[in-house]
Design a protein around this motif. Structure first.
Motif, PDB file in Angstrom:
ATOM      1  N   ASP A   1       8.746   4.789   0.353  1.00  0.00           N
ATOM      2  CA  ASP A   1       7.613   4.433  -0.499  1.00  0.00           C
ATOM      3  C   ASP A   1       7.032   3.103  -0.024  1.00  0.00           C
ATOM      4  O   ASP A   1       7.685   2.060  -0.123  1.00  0.00           O
ATOM      5  CB  ASP A   1       8.069   4.323  -1.958  1.00  0.00           C
ATOM      6  CG  ASP A   1       6.906   4.122  -2.922  1.00  0.00           C
ATOM      7  OD1 ASP A   1       5.758   3.999  -2.446  1.00  0.00           O
ATOM      8  OD2 ASP A   1       7.156   4.083  -4.143  1.00  0.00           O
ATOM      9  N   PRO A   2       5.799   3.113   0.519  1.00  0.00           N
ATOM     10  CA  PRO A   2       5.237   1.853   1.041  1.00  0.00           C
ATOM     11  C   PRO A   2       4.898   0.843  -0.058  1.00  0.00           C
ATOM     12  O   PRO A   2       4.696  -0.338   0.246  1.00  0.00           O
ATOM     13  CB  PRO A   2       3.977   2.319   1.775  1.00  0.00           C
ATOM     14  CG  PRO A   2       3.599   3.600   1.114  1.00  0.00           C
ATOM     15  CD  PRO A   2       4.884   4.230   0.683  1.00  0.00           C
ATOM     16  N   HIS A   3       4.828   1.272  -1.312  1.00  0.00           N
ATOM     17  CA  HIS A   3       4.475   0.357  -2.390  1.00  0.00           C
ATOM     18  C   HIS A   3       5.693  -0.135  -3.163  1.00  0.00           C
ATOM     19  O   HIS A   3       5.539  -0.966  -4.066  1.00  0.00           O
ATOM     20  CB  HIS A   3       3.517   1.074  -3.359  1.00  0.00           C
ATOM     21  CG  HIS A   3       2.291   1.607  -2.688  1.00  0.00           C
ATOM     22  ND1 HIS A   3       1.295   0.811  -2.174  1.00  0.00           N
ATOM     23  CD2 HIS A   3       1.915   2.907  -2.429  1.00  0.00           C
ATOM     24  CE1 HIS A   3       0.352   1.561  -1.650  1.00  0.00           C
ATOM     25  NE2 HIS A   3       0.696   2.834  -1.788  1.00  0.00           N
ATOM     26  N   ALA A   4       6.882   0.379  -2.837  1.00  0.00           N
ATOM     27  CA  ALA A   4       8.069  -0.022  -3.597  1.00  0.00           C
ATOM     28  C   ALA A   4       8.527  -1.422  -3.235  1.00  0.00           C
ATOM     29  O   ALA A   4       9.033  -2.157  -4.090  1.00  0.00           O
ATOM     30  CB  ALA A   4       9.195   0.976  -3.348  1.00  0.00           C
ATOM     31  N   HIS A   5       8.320  -1.813  -1.992  1.00  0.00           N
ATOM     32  CA  HIS A   5       8.775  -3.137  -1.533  1.00  0.00           C
ATOM     33  C   HIS A   5       7.592  -3.816  -0.847  1.00  0.00           C
ATOM     34  O   HIS A   5       7.419  -3.704   0.381  1.00  0.00           O
ATOM     35  CB  HIS A   5       9.954  -2.997  -0.571  1.00  0.00           C
ATOM     36  CG  HIS A   5      11.069  -2.142  -1.111  1.00  0.00           C
ATOM     37  ND1 HIS A   5      11.973  -2.597  -2.044  1.00  0.00           N
ATOM     38  CD2 HIS A   5      11.396  -0.842  -0.871  1.00  0.00           C
ATOM     39  CE1 HIS A   5      12.825  -1.640  -2.331  1.00  0.00           C
ATOM     40  NE2 HIS A   5      12.491  -0.560  -1.645  1.00  0.00           N
ATOM     41  N   PRO A   6       6.760  -4.483  -1.579  1.00  0.00           N
ATOM     42  CA  PRO A   6       5.526  -5.033  -0.992  1.00  0.00           C
ATOM     43  C   PRO A   6       5.767  -6.111   0.056  1.00  0.00           C
ATOM     44  O   PRO A   6       4.932  -6.333   0.924  1.00  0.00           O
ATOM     45  CB  PRO A   6       4.786  -5.600  -2.210  1.00  0.00           C
ATOM     46  CG  PRO A   6       5.844  -5.825  -3.238  1.00  0.00           C
ATOM     47  CD  PRO A   6       6.877  -4.776  -3.009  1.00  0.00           C
TER      48      PRO A   6
ATOM     49  N   ASP B   1       7.823  -4.069   5.204  1.00  0.00           N
ATOM     50  CA  ASP B   1       7.106  -2.927   5.757  1.00  0.00           C
ATOM     51  C   ASP B   1       8.118  -1.842   6.108  1.00  0.00           C
ATOM     52  O   ASP B   1       8.920  -2.018   7.031  1.00  0.00           O
ATOM     53  CB  ASP B   1       6.327  -3.337   7.010  1.00  0.00           C
ATOM     54  CG  ASP B   1       5.438  -2.214   7.536  1.00  0.00           C
ATOM     55  OD1 ASP B   1       5.450  -1.126   6.922  1.00  0.00           O
ATOM     56  OD2 ASP B   1       4.736  -2.419   8.541  1.00  0.00           O
TER      57      ASP B   1
ATOM     58  N   ARG C   1      14.240   4.045  -2.305  1.00  0.00           N
ATOM     59  CA  ARG C   1      12.786   4.185  -2.158  1.00  0.00           C
ATOM     60  C   ARG C   1      12.324   3.630  -0.814  1.00  0.00           C
ATOM     61  O   ARG C   1      11.341   2.884  -0.718  1.00  0.00           O
ATOM     62  CB  ARG C   1      12.077   3.485  -3.313  1.00  0.00           C
ATOM     63  CG  ARG C   1      12.510   3.984  -4.689  1.00  0.00           C
ATOM     64  CD  ARG C   1      11.863   3.208  -5.804  1.00  0.00           C
ATOM     65  NE  ARG C   1      10.423   3.397  -5.827  1.00  0.00           N
ATOM     66  CZ  ARG C   1       9.591   2.769  -6.674  1.00  0.00           C
ATOM     67  NH1 ARG C   1      10.109   1.923  -7.566  1.00  0.00           N
ATOM     68  NH2 ARG C   1       8.293   2.977  -6.643  1.00  0.00           N
TER      69      ARG C   1
END
Length: 352
Positions: free
Chosen positions: A232-237, A240, A229
């Motif tokens: 996906d910018p929201h998969a690893h908060p 970046d 992932r």
């Protein structure tokens, strides 16, 4: 018939020529040995990396030609060292008189030709690596998942070893893995809705994910490696994904291998050029020493001056002599009769 490029050689210059030839011959042997080592190393590297190089790429011809050229140059250097050392001893030189001629011919025609060919390949073939690696790496990534297909079952292991050893990921970057199915079908559950949706969403029916194999991870990173992932910018908060430092190798394998192999080819080309110059000096010196000693009966410390040369006559005279000796010389025309003198006529004898 004047000799070509004559050179007068008194006693001391003859001795210095023989001594300098001995040194140059050993330098040629050293340079050719380094050429053999470098070409052998390049050939071994290509043997290991052959999976990632297109079969139609002509680059492997360079180390093979360089090996043959280096072996002949090594023989020329060792022969030149022995001949120049023997020329200083009138008792040892006669045994070399019959060897120098074939040595000069073989070193000039065969050895020089192979060195020129290898130099040309070293200058021209590295450009073919770019397309060869592009095609070969693409084929290897396609077959990464085929762990149970005969002929491609080792592709996964070889690609993983390549990425770990050369610290690279994908063909041009880690995003190349997004366009290939690198997960084997044996690990996919057809009943999983997510797996079915991903396969159906692809025109070719491939299971594509925005992830990379473990071999793309930098084992020296202090943080856990991000493998899945990645887009996906929201998969690893906490990370970046727009930043290049994703704990993955930043370089693609194409650029790494291209620079590595072209660097080896450049080193080999420099050694070939040095070997060619040294071999030319040794062959020229041996020819002058041979012709000078022939004029002295093989005794280098004989009194008086002698003359060394490349050819015993000019090119025009040599060609003319060869033409005449070949039996193709024009036959002399029959002698013409003197003016006023009738040619004898043949006729039947008069009756007595």
């Amino acid at each position: 018939m004047a000799p070509v490029l004559p050179l007068v050689l008194p006693l001391q210059p003859r001795i210095r020529l023989a001594q300098g030839l001995w040194l140059c011959s050993w330098l040629l042997a050293l340079a050719s040995s380094l050429t053999l080592l470098c070409s052998g190393h390049l050939l071994i590297q290509l043997w290991h990396l052959g999976t990632f190089l297109s079969p139609s790429c002509p680059f492997p011809a360079l180390p093979r030609t360089a090996l043959a050229a280096g072996a002949l140059a090594l023989g020329t250097g060792l022969g030149g060292a022995g001949a120049s050392r023997a020329s200083l001893d009138a008792a040892r030189y006669p045994a070399w008189r019959g060897v120098l001629g074939p040595l000069l011919v073989a070193g000039t025609a065969v050895g020089g030709g192979l060195l020129v060919l290898a130099l040309g390949l070293a200058l021209g073939l590295p450009g073919s690596l770019e397309d060869g690696l592009e095609e070969g790496l693409g084929t290897a990534l396609v077959h990464y998942k085929d762990t149970e297909v005969p002929g491609h079952c080792h592709a996964k292991r070889l690609v993983d070893e390549l990425q770990l050893k050369h610290q690279c990921c994908g063909r041009h970057g880690y995003k190349d893995w997004f366009g290939f199915q690198w997960v084997s079908s044996r690990y996919l559950d057809p009943g999983d809705q997510d797996v079915a949706d991903r396969i159906q969403s692809n025109v070719e029916g491939l299971y594509l994910i925005d992830g990379v194999p473990f071999s793309c991870c930098n084992p020296h990173s202090p943080r856990p490696c991000l493998q899945s992932r990645l887009s996906d910018p929201h998969a690893h908060p906490l990370f970046d994904p727009r930043q290049p430092n994703l704990n993955l190798w930043a370089q693609g394998c194409h650029g790494v291998l291209l620079g590595y192999l072209q660097g080896l080819a450049g080193t080999l080309g420099s050694l070939l050029a040095m070997t060619f110059l040294l071999q030319a000096l040794v062959l020229l010196g041996l020819r002058y020493l041979q012709t000078a000693l022939e004029g002295l009966g093989g005794v280098i410390d004989a009194e008086g001056d002698t003359q060394g040369y490349l050819f015993p006559a000019g090119l025009k005279d040599m060609l003319k002599t060869s033409w005449l000796q070949g039996g193709v010389a024009p036959k002399p025309a029959p002698q013409e009769a003197a003016p006023g003198q009738a040619l004898p006529q043949e006729g039947p004898p008069e009756d007595q």
